[in-house]
Structure formats: C-alpha cells, structure tokens
Design a protein around this motif. Structure first.
Motif, mmCIF file in Angstrom:
data_model
loop_
_atom_site.group_PDB
_atom_site.id
_atom_site.type_symbol
_atom_site.label_atom_id
_atom_site.label_comp_id
_atom_site.label_asym_id
_atom_site.label_seq_id
_atom_site.Cartn_x
_atom_site.Cartn_y
_atom_site.Cartn_z
ATOM 1 N N ASP A 1 -18.937 7.602 -18.127
ATOM 2 C CA ASP A 1 -19.402 6.490 -18.943
ATOM 3 C C ASP A 1 -19.761 5.277 -18.084
ATOM 4 O O ASP A 1 -19.201 5.071 -17.004
ATOM 5 N N ASP A 2 -20.674 4.456 -18.609
ATOM 6 C CA ASP A 2 -21.156 3.267 -17.897
ATOM 7 C C ASP A 2 -20.032 2.456 -17.259
ATOM 8 O O ASP A 2 -20.089 2.098 -16.078
ATOM 9 N N LEU A 3 -19.032 2.122 -18.065
ATOM 10 C CA LEU A 3 -18.030 1.154 -17.634
ATOM 11 C C LEU A 3 -17.180 1.640 -16.476
ATOM 12 O O LEU A 3 -16.457 0.847 -15.850
ATOM 13 N N PHE A 4 -17.267 2.933 -16.174
ATOM 14 C CA PHE A 4 -16.461 3.484 -15.080
ATOM 15 C C PHE A 4 -17.316 3.862 -13.867
ATOM 16 O O PHE A 4 -16.799 4.387 -12.886
ATOM 17 N N LEU A 5 -18.626 3.579 -13.933
ATOM 18 C CA LEU A 5 -19.538 4.026 -12.875
ATOM 19 C C LEU A 5 -19.343 3.300 -11.558
ATOM 20 O O LEU A 5 -19.413 3.911 -10.492
ATOM 21 N N ASP A 6 -19.165 1.991 -11.635
ATOM 22 C CA ASP A 6 -19.190 1.184 -10.407
ATOM 23 C C ASP A 6 -18.208 0.026 -10.547
ATOM 24 O O ASP A 6 -18.469 -0.927 -11.287
ATOM 25 N N PRO A 7 -17.075 0.075 -9.853
ATOM 26 C CA PRO A 7 -16.084 -1.003 -9.981
ATOM 27 C C PRO A 7 -16.566 -2.350 -9.463
ATOM 28 O O PRO A 7 -15.943 -3.369 -9.747
ATOM 29 N N GLU A 8 -17.661 -2.380 -8.713
ATOM 30 C CA GLU A 8 -18.216 -3.671 -8.287
ATOM 31 C C GLU A 8 -18.880 -4.401 -9.453
ATOM 32 O O GLU A 8 -18.988 -5.630 -9.437
ATOM 33 N N VAL A 9 -19.337 -3.639 -10.447
ATOM 34 C CA VAL A 9 -20.145 -4.221 -11.519
ATOM 35 C C VAL A 9 -19.429 -4.160 -12.858
ATOM 36 O O VAL A 9 -19.456 -5.123 -13.633
ATOM 37 N N PHE A 10 -18.795 -3.061 -13.148
ATOM 38 C CA PHE A 10 -18.160 -2.866 -14.449
ATOM 39 C C PHE A 10 -16.635 -2.987 -14.301
ATOM 40 O O PHE A 10 -16.164 -3.990 -13.788
ATOM 41 N N ARG A 11 -15.891 -2.016 -14.717
ATOM 42 C CA ARG A 11 -14.427 -2.118 -14.665
ATOM 43 C C ARG A 11 -13.926 -2.040 -13.225
ATOM 44 O O ARG A 11 -14.108 -1.029 -12.544
#
Length: 492
Positions: free
Chosen positions: A285-295
C-alpha cells in the motif's frame, strides 16, 4: 431435463446462470448441463475430493487475518464451472476497457489540472476528504498518463441476468492467480468437458502483465529488470505474489532488498553487487512504500523510492496515488467520468447508489436502512458493511449514527437479487450466489487487455450474499464459452 442430478434444482426469484426458471438449461450451456447431470452424487463427490487434493498438493492457499495465528487455508474451490456466453462477454469486456480508460483519465486529472472539479462534474469536498489522495503525487505524469495499470472490477448480475459494476479495485487488486489456478484444477477434474467445448483461455495473463510492465521501463533500449514488491509472507495474498513473480520471471523482493542510490535509481542487492531495477509491480500500500515520504515507521518499503519514481528512473505499477479512484463514493461518479472524459455513454451500468454526503440521498438511506446495503467508502473484503434486511434494529441504529457522524464515508445500494450458479454441496447440486472479478491491464502503447472471464467468487453458505473467501466464500472456474451455434433468442 439434462439429468437426474438436476431434479429439484431451482433458484426462485434469482437469475440462475445454468438452469432457467422452467427447469431447463440455457441453450448455450445445455450440453454442459447434460454432461454434469449424468454424473451421480458419488462421482461428483469423488471429483470434488480430487480437486481438494490437487489444491493442497500445489499449495494454493490464502490467509485470513482474523484467524488466530493467521494460518494459511487451502483455497476453497467448487468444481462446477460458471459459464458466460462469448456473445455476452464481448460487450462486458468492451465496457470494462471503457471504464478503466475513464478512471485513468480521472486520476491523471486529479493530480494535474483538476478540470473535473472546475467544471462541476466532481465535488471538491469528496477529494478533500479522500483518504487515498496523495498530495505527494501532484504534478506527476506517469507514462501515457496511466496510473492504474492493473484494475480488478467486481461485477454482479441481477434477476434479469444483466451485468452491473459493483466496485472498482485500483490499489493492489488481488485474485488473478486463483483465476488461473482454478482453470488448471478444473482441467484435471473434468478433462472430458474441455474436449467438448470451446473455452476462452486465461493462462495468458502473466505474459500480458509482463509485457505491460516492460512497456513502462524508463530504459526502453534494454531488456528491463522487473521486480514484484511484496509485504512478505504474512500478507494474505503472498501465494499470489510468489506465483506471479514465478510466472513472469520477475524478481520477488521485499523493501529491504531494494536500495535507492545517490543517483536516484533503484537497485536490488545481490551476491554479485547492486543490480538496477526498472519497473516495480508493487503489492504494498501507498503509505508503506517509502518511509521518507509516507509512514516513517514502515518496515515494508524502501527509503527514496518516491524520489526515484519522481525522477523518472523507475516505474511503479500501480502508480502511488491511484487509490484516489478506489473509493466507493468516487465509484458513484464513474458514469459521469465516462461521459466527461470520453464523450461516450457507459456500456456497463453502476449498481444504483445513494451518496450519504448528499442530504436528500442521506435522508432516503436513513429512512430505508432495513432495505439497503450500506458500505463504507474505503473498506474491502466485505468488512464494515450493513446488510439492512438481515440486520438487527440495534445494528441499523448503530449505522444510522455512523452515517450522521461522517456522511461522506458511506454509500448505500439496494439489496440485489444476485444471480446464482450451480454449486456442489454435500447434498448435491444447489444454487449459490456469485460475483465476478475480471482483471484489466492498461499500458501506454496498447489497448487495454481484459481477462477472458475472471475470478468467480461464490457464497458457499446457503442464502449468503457474501462471496469473500475471508468470510466463508469460495471460487469457481469461469468459462467464456463459444455460443455462435445458438440463436440470439436462445442465448442466456
């Protein structure tokens, strides 16, 4: 009548996809009904047992998160195929391609000029309260303005046998591996039926998907390195991730296997060093793709992945942000999107839908909760919804409070008389309600590919309308069968 196995079989008030109301099979499936009806219960039971052993030996499983320990279950499979005449399917496939084209145009517009809002076709308040709109994606232009490369749209048939779109799944739609594996099992269970009928193939999906992914590569002059990004073994669709990667010859990776360099390119870590990745089919899911940007606490993604995507050094399918259209409130506007972006009339209709955010529609829903199905905008798997006619007074009052508190989050639809298909239970053949999830693959350089049929899900419990495997549902092989030998009046 096609055989003793059908004696007493009836589905009053519903459209049955094999046996008509007069007790006779529809013309396009008459031979199939006769062959199945000629088998006694012991023979059918033996073939069902053989299918079960096949599924276990091949390790076809799924995971239910609500189970203690999240133990894998064997995939529930019914041996009686679900049949749709090819003459009908051609229209359905064209309607699905039309629908996905409009959805991709909408997503591109929402992250671009937002003309659909400026022109009054789509309310800004729906976007403002969208849980799947990603501001980080504004201004991005994926190849061909295609955001949802893989879509799974759920279809149902009503009491007349007409197809309707129930919902669209554009984030990480799952189930296609089961569609293909169902066919493999069915061929082993009923080889004689395949000899007697012309049935559309489904095993071309992995090659079509790989071609579509390869077409997204930012390095068109070399053979692209395609990877499938999985959350890992505890994901309910992990079987499918492994299956798809193997079928495509793609790398199966987790977030920790990837590395984004100072050049904003994505690499896999191998024993030979770093290897550049061109295309990522992401099942995260989107929110777990990239910790720099999302979660920031995500352990499933890769730091810098969004940087690499925005720089054009890697393609992501489906594109981050595509889920803005995977919303049951947005679904209600899709017919308007088709007219607005394509200038065409919708080929496939939506199920009639009331939007609780609109006062008049909300008041109707609150006054008719005992008749309607109420769904939250962004739940999946059949969770969080109210089936009004089967709910208690307390459950309906609870949902009335939820709707009043957050009307934007709910839609309502009539309780449909979902079509039925013959299903083998312990007592013999019985009607059970079904839906269908075809898969549509979009790419910049080619018309959309629509699977020949899709994943038929069946509510194995008598009278149940819930087909999700996580809630007791099963599946069937879906046959798109040549019916050119029948007249228009005889077709289902």
């Amino acid at each position: 009548m096609p055989g003793d196995a059908w004696q007493g079989y009836e589905s009053p008030g519903f459209f049955d996809e094999m046996i008509a109301g007069d007790g006779r099979p529809h013309a396009a499936v008459a031979e199939l009904a006769e062959r199945i009806g000629a088998l006694d219960r012991d023979e059918l039971t033996a073939r069902r047992a053989a299918a079960g052993l096949d599924i276990k030996s091949m390790g076809i499983t799924f995971t239910v998160y609500s189970d203690a320990g999240m133990i894998d279950r064997a995939w529930p499979f019914d041996i009686v195929p679900r049949v749709i005449p090819a003459s009908q399917w051609r229209r359905v496939a064209a309607g699905l391609a039309q629908r996905v084209a409009a959805l991709n145009a909408f997503i591109a517009d929402i992250y671009g000029e937002q003309r659909v809002i400026a022109d009054g076709v789509f309310p800004r308040e729906v976007l403002d309260q969208s849980v799947n709109f990603r501001p980080e994606c504004v201004g991005m232009r994926p190849a061909g303005d295609i955001w949802a490369h893989i879509c799974g749209s759920d279809l149902v048939r009503d009491h007349n046998g007409d197809f309707y779109v129930l919902e669209d799944n554009l984030r990480v739609p799952s189930g296609v591996s089961y569609m293909v594996e169902n066919r493999m099992v069915a061929k082993r269970v009923f080889p004689e039926l395949f000899d007697a009928h012309v049935i559309g193939p489904v095993d071309d999906y992995p090659s079509e998907l790989l071609d579509a992914l390869a077409a997204l590569s930012p390095r068109p002059n070399i053979t692209p390195n395609v990877a499938l990004l999985t959350p890992g073994i505890y994901n309910s669709a992990f079987f499918e991730h492994v299956w798809l990667a193997g079928q495509m010859g793609a790398e199966l990776v987790q977030g920790s296997d990837l590395y984004v360099g100072d050049d904003d390119c994505v690499y896999t870590r191998t024993i030979y060093g770093l290897r550049r990745v061109d295309v990522i089919y992401r099942r995260v899911d989107d929110l777990f793709l990239d910790p720099e940007v999302f979660r920031a606490d995500s352990m499933l993604g890769t730091p810098g992945l969004m940087r690499a995507w925005r720089a054009g050094n890697v393609a992501l399918a489906n594109a981050p942000g595509a889920g803005v259209a995977d919303d049951k409130v947005v679904y209600a506007f899709v017919p308007e999107f088709i007219r607005y972006y394509l200038g065409e009339a919708p080929t496939l209709a939506n199920v009639p839908t009331w939007r609780c955010m609109i006062e008049a529609e909300r008041e109707y829903v609150l006054a008719h909760l005992d008749e309607l199905v109420v769904k939250p905008a962004n739940e999946s798997g059949g969770y969080g919804m109210l089936i009004g006619p089967r709910a208690t007074d307390a459950e309906r009052e609870h949902f009335a409070e939820l709707i009043r508190a957050n009307p934007r989050n709910y839609i309502a639809q009539p309780t449909l008389a979902l079509s039925t298909a013959p299903t083998l239970i312990d007592e013999g053949l019985a009607p059970r309600h079904v839906d269908l999830r075809p898969f549509i693959v979009s790419r910049p350089d080619h018309p959309p590919y629509v699977t020949t049929g899709g994943l038929t899900r069946v509510a194995l419990r008598e009278g149940s309308l819930v087909v999700n495997s996580s809630q007791g549902g099963g599946s069937k092989d879906t046959w798109i069968i040549d019916d050119s030998h029948t007249t228009a009046e005889e077709r289902v």
